[in-house]
Design a protein around this motif. Structure first.
Motif, PDB file in Angstrom:
ATOM      1  N   UNK A   1       0.831  -1.200   0.000  1.00  0.00           N
ATOM      2  CA  UNK A   1       0.000   0.000   0.000  1.00  0.00           C
ATOM      3  C   UNK A   1       0.870   1.255   0.000  1.00  0.00           C
ATOM      4  N   UNK A   2       0.537   2.190  -0.884  1.00  0.00           N
ATOM      5  CA  UNK A   2       1.122   3.532  -0.821  1.00  0.00           C
ATOM      6  C   UNK A   2       0.076   4.416  -0.140  1.00  0.00           C
ATOM      7  N   UNK A   3       0.396   4.840   1.097  1.00  0.00           N
ATOM      8  CA  UNK A   3      -0.607   5.583   1.878  1.00  0.00           C
ATOM      9  C   UNK A   3      -0.506   7.080   1.572  1.00  0.00           C
ATOM     10  N   UNK A   4      -1.666   7.720   1.726  1.00  0.00           N
ATOM     11  CA  UNK A   4      -1.730   9.161   1.486  1.00  0.00           C
ATOM     12  C   UNK A   4      -1.722   9.942   2.800  1.00  0.00           C
ATOM     13  N   UNK A   5      -1.883   9.245   3.906  1.00  0.00           N
ATOM     14  CA  UNK A   5      -1.916   9.915   5.213  1.00  0.00           C
ATOM     15  C   UNK A   5      -1.693   8.880   6.293  1.00  0.00           C
ATOM     16  N   UNK A   6      -2.099   9.191   7.510  1.00  0.00           N
ATOM     17  CA  UNK A   6      -1.971   8.252   8.629  1.00  0.00           C
ATOM     18  C   UNK A   6      -2.845   7.020   8.366  1.00  0.00           C
ATOM     19  N   UNK A   7      -2.248   5.868   8.302  1.00  0.00           N
ATOM     20  CA  UNK A   7      -3.026   4.662   8.030  1.00  0.00           C
ATOM     21  C   UNK A   7      -2.262   3.474   8.609  1.00  0.00           C
ATOM     22  N   UNK A   8      -2.956   2.623   9.378  1.00  0.00           N
ATOM     23  CA  UNK A   8      -2.272   1.455   9.931  1.00  0.00           C
ATOM     24  C   UNK A   8      -2.644   0.211   9.127  1.00  0.00           C
ATOM     25  N   UNK A   9      -1.828  -0.832   9.289  1.00  0.00           N
ATOM     26  CA  UNK A   9      -2.117  -2.096   8.586  1.00  0.00           C
ATOM     27  C   UNK A   9      -3.479  -2.636   9.020  1.00  0.00           C
ATOM     28  N   UNK A  10      -3.778  -2.520  10.326  1.00  0.00           N
ATOM     29  CA  UNK A  10      -5.071  -3.016  10.817  1.00  0.00           C
ATOM     30  C   UNK A  10      -6.228  -2.271  10.162  1.00  0.00           C
ATOM     31  N   UNK A  11      -6.065  -0.971   9.987  1.00  0.00           N
ATOM     32  CA  UNK A  11      -7.140  -0.197   9.334  1.00  0.00           C
ATOM     33  C   UNK A  11      -7.334  -0.657   7.888  1.00  0.00           C
ATOM     34  N   UNK A  12      -6.227  -0.924   7.211  1.00  0.00           N
ATOM     35  CA  UNK A  12      -6.325  -1.386   5.818  1.00  0.00           C
ATOM     36  C   UNK A  12      -7.071  -2.721   5.770  1.00  0.00           C
ATOM     37  N   UNK A  13      -6.707  -3.633   6.678  1.00  0.00           N
ATOM     38  CA  UNK A  13      -7.332  -4.968   6.660  1.00  0.00           C
ATOM     39  C   UNK A  13      -8.813  -4.873   7.029  1.00  0.00           C
ATOM     40  N   UNK A  14      -9.124  -4.003   8.004  1.00  0.00           N
ATOM     41  CA  UNK A  14     -10.526  -3.850   8.417  1.00  0.00           C
ATOM     42  C   UNK A  14     -11.355  -3.241   7.281  1.00  0.00           C
ATOM     43  N   UNK A  15     -10.770  -2.297   6.561  1.00  0.00           N
ATOM     44  CA  UNK A  15     -11.478  -1.645   5.457  1.00  0.00           C
ATOM     45  C   UNK A  15     -11.902  -2.687   4.400  1.00  0.00           C
ATOM     46  N   UNK A  16     -10.983  -3.591   4.095  1.00  0.00           N
ATOM     47  CA  UNK A  16     -11.304  -4.624   3.099  1.00  0.00           C
ATOM     48  C   UNK A  16     -12.307  -5.621   3.678  1.00  0.00           C
ATOM     49  N   UNK A  17     -12.068  -6.032   4.936  1.00  0.00           N
ATOM     50  CA  UNK A  17     -12.906  -7.071   5.552  1.00  0.00           C
ATOM     51  C   UNK A  17     -14.377  -6.653   5.591  1.00  0.00           C
ATOM     52  N   UNK A  18     -14.623  -5.342   5.729  1.00  0.00           N
ATOM     53  CA  UNK A  18     -16.028  -4.879   5.757  1.00  0.00           C
ATOM     54  C   UNK A  18     -16.689  -4.969   4.386  1.00  0.00           C
ATOM     55  N   UNK A  19     -15.911  -5.124   3.349  1.00  0.00           N
ATOM     56  CA  UNK A  19     -16.470  -5.002   1.992  1.00  0.00           C
ATOM     57  C   UNK A  19     -16.423  -6.274   1.142  1.00  0.00           C
ATOM     58  N   UNK A  20     -15.772  -7.322   1.610  1.00  0.00           N
ATOM     59  CA  UNK A  20     -15.657  -8.546   0.780  1.00  0.00           C
ATOM     60  C   UNK A  20     -16.031  -9.784   1.589  1.00  0.00           C
ATOM     61  N   UNK A  21     -16.235 -10.908   0.894  1.00  0.00           N
ATOM     62  CA  UNK A  21     -16.472 -12.193   1.569  1.00  0.00           C
ATOM     63  C   UNK A  21     -15.294 -12.495   2.493  1.00  0.00           C
ATOM     64  N   UNK A  22     -15.568 -13.184   3.615  1.00  0.00           N
ATOM     65  CA  UNK A  22     -14.487 -13.454   4.589  1.00  0.00           C
ATOM     66  C   UNK A  22     -13.247 -14.133   3.975  1.00  0.00           C
ATOM     67  N   UNK A  23     -13.460 -15.031   3.005  1.00  0.00           N
ATOM     68  CA  UNK A  23     -12.287 -15.753   2.488  1.00  0.00           C
ATOM     69  C   UNK A  23     -11.382 -14.880   1.609  1.00  0.00           C
TER      70      UNK A  23
END
Ligand code: 4UW
Length: 523
Positions: free
Chosen positions: A466-488
């Motif tokens: 990930x190329x971040x544009x501001x303050x962003x943690x790995x957990x936030x990135x993973x949570x962002x995806x997890x809310x939007x796709x199937x668990x697998x």
């Protein structure tokens, strides 16, 4: 070019349903499908009649040849009823993972122009939300009763003699499962009646080994090509019995093998791993198992041997893709040379080439090359995507798998690498392009690339650079995806980088990232 070592066979010129149910009348009182969770059972006679009745019901509800019907359903016996009823009418069954999100289901059925969805009560709300995204869907049928839907039971009230439909097996599409192929987002894979009949006939011809006495375990999902053709079709055509399970849960899985005396289990490597290593396995009597067939992801020789030794049964591997209906290679049963890491020779009527993907020239004997396949099981193309079809199919009928293979002196293949973008999580497809699109919808992400990284349990998991544009943690990135796709499909690793390596034309240089990651793992 390499020919299959097996003699060619005649592919029966018939639609799918009469082919699969050719022995149903003779086996009318024998269980065809048993639900391992609820005990619900359909004999061959009941199954065949239910298929005819539901075909009549679907016809009464306006389903005609060429219409796409979406099936959003876990492994229950009625999955088979709906699946074969749809294809009886010359309509097209498009299956989706029942754990997919409403957006994912909506996207598939918008793309496939589905006119009807069939589902279970628990998934009705999600399917309604999906149908709002897929404007062609005019009716949702539910196996039960839910307000706002058509009860499945009403489909059984229109007689049991479906109208005759002219089906041209070589031309007419039968099923439309989704696969991302070598790149991009999932696409509808047009498989004709002939594709599926051919693959079932090819498998019988090389002795995949299912026989009428077998009790098969249907734990892998029927929506995926492996469950749909190899398990469901492969068992029914032989007159065997399938014990289906709606999901994989280790204790239930082991207990069903024990109590139902399962003889033949079609599995994926993570389940083979559990059978080889998990302490719980020792508490069950699994002695009825004579054969385990693994596919959908690489199975190492060591793991295959460990599982075979612990359970005292055969462990063999098959290979193929959604685009090839799916089987192209199969490790022979009768061979005394057990080579668990190999996928065996090409099955009957299947030609192979090993090609340098940069030049499309055949590689020298013994070298690694991209595996190209030609045979009656190769798809007609991707639905409404002529460019994607042209990118993976040549004018003279070769399909480019995106997998890298080697062939040994016996003519057996091993799959050793992949040149395509795909990630395989427990045998299921995860398309990097789909995750990248989700990640790029986050305003704090400037650029991203997703690749597979090895994982002991799952085979592979998605990792995002990930190329971040501001303050962003790995957990936030993973949570962002997890809310939007199937668990697998979740992103399970994140690395922040300054820039994503790209070619001059702007294509992500995934290979560079994959190689870098491999080098890191080895150091
Ligand atoms: N070794 C290494 C393998 C293997 C493999 C598949 O989701 P799809 O499109 O399709 C499948 C098909 C599974 C399957 C085929 C034939 C067969 O006999 C059987 O049962 C034993 C199951 O999963 O994914 C296709 C991709 O999955 C990888 C490979 O990358 C391929 O392009 N794959 N089987 N034995 N990799």
């Amino acid at each position: 070019m390499y020919q299959s070592p097996y003699p060619s066979i005649e592919i029966p010129d018939t639609p799918l349903v009469p082919y699969v149910f050719q022995r149903a009348a003779a086996l009318a009182d024998k269980p065809a499908l048993i639900c391992g969770a609820s005990g619900r059972q359909l004999t061959y006679g009941q199954l065949e009649k239910a298929i005819r009745q539901v075909a009549c019901g679907l016809h009464a509800h306006g389903i005609r040849k060429g219409d796409v019907v979406g099936l959003v359903c876990p492994n229950v016996p009625d999955f088979a009823v709906v699946f074969y009823a749809v294809t009886t009418l010359g309509a097209i069954c498009s299956t989706v993972n029942p754990i997919a999100t409403a957006e994912e289901i909506g996207a598939q059925f918008a793309d496939s122009e589905a006119v009807m969805l069939v589902t279970i009560p628990d998934l009705f709300e999600k399917c309604s939300a999906a149908a709002r995204l897929a404007s062609t869907v005019r009716e949702i049928v539910v196996m039960g009763e839910v307000d706002g839907s058509t009860p499945y039971a009403t489909l059984f009230t229109h007689g049991d003699a479906p109208p005759h439909v002219d089906i041209n097996p070589a031309v007419d599409v039968c099923v439309l499962p989704y696969s991302s192929g070598t790149s991009g987002i999932p696409k509808g894979v047009m498989l004709t009646h002939r594709n599926l009949v051919a693959n079932l006939a090819q498998c019988s011809a090389v002795g995949v080994g299912v026989n009428e006495q077998d009790v098969l375990l249907g734990v892998l999902p029927f929506f995926h090509i492996y469950g749909m053709v190899v398990i469901m079709g492969g068992a029914l055509v032989q007159g065997a019995t399938i014990v289906s399970l709606p999901r994989f849960e280790l204790e239930q899985f082991l207990s069903v093998i024990q109590t139902r005396r399962i003889t033949y289990a079609n599995l994926v490597p993570p389940i083979v791993l559990a059978l080889a290593k998990h302490p719980l396995v020792a508490s069950y009597d699994l002695s009825s198992l004579r054969m385990i067939l693994s596919g959908a992801a690489p199975l190492g020789a060591e793991l295959a041997d460990a599982c075979a030794a612990r359970l005292g049964c055969m462990v063999r591997q098959g290979y193929g893709l959604t685009e090839t209906s799916p089987v192209t290679h199969f490790h022979p049963l009768e061979s005394d040379v057990v080579d668990g890491g190999s996928v065996g020779p090409a099955i009957a009527n299947t030609e192979c080439r090993l090609v340098d993907p940069a030049t499309s020239d055949d590689v020298a004997e013994g070298e690694r090359g991209e595996l190209w396949i030609r045979g009656p099981q190769v798809m007609k193309g991707y639905f409404n995507k002529p460019e994607a079809t042209a990118a993976c199919m040549t004018d003279d009928g070769w399909f480019k798998t995106g997998d890298v293979a080697v062939i040994d002196g016996r003519g057996w293949y091993s799959i050793v690498d992949r040149v395509k973008e795909l990630i395989k999580y427990k045998g299921l497809q995860v398309a990097p392009a789909e995750l990248e699109a989700v990640l790029l919808s986050n305003p704090l992400i400037a650029d991203v690339a997703v690749i597979p990284v090895p994982d002991v349990e799952a085979g592979e998991v998605p990792k995002a650079f990930v190329v971040a544009r501001g303050e962003l943690s790995a957990d936030q990135v993973m949570a962002f995806v997890a809310e939007r796709v199937s668990p697998y499909k979740k992103v399970r690793q994140v690395e922040f980088v300054e820039a994503i390596p790209k070619s001059p034309s702007g294509k992500i240089l995934r290979r560079l990232l994959v190689d870098r990651e491999r080098a890191k793992q080895q150091s």
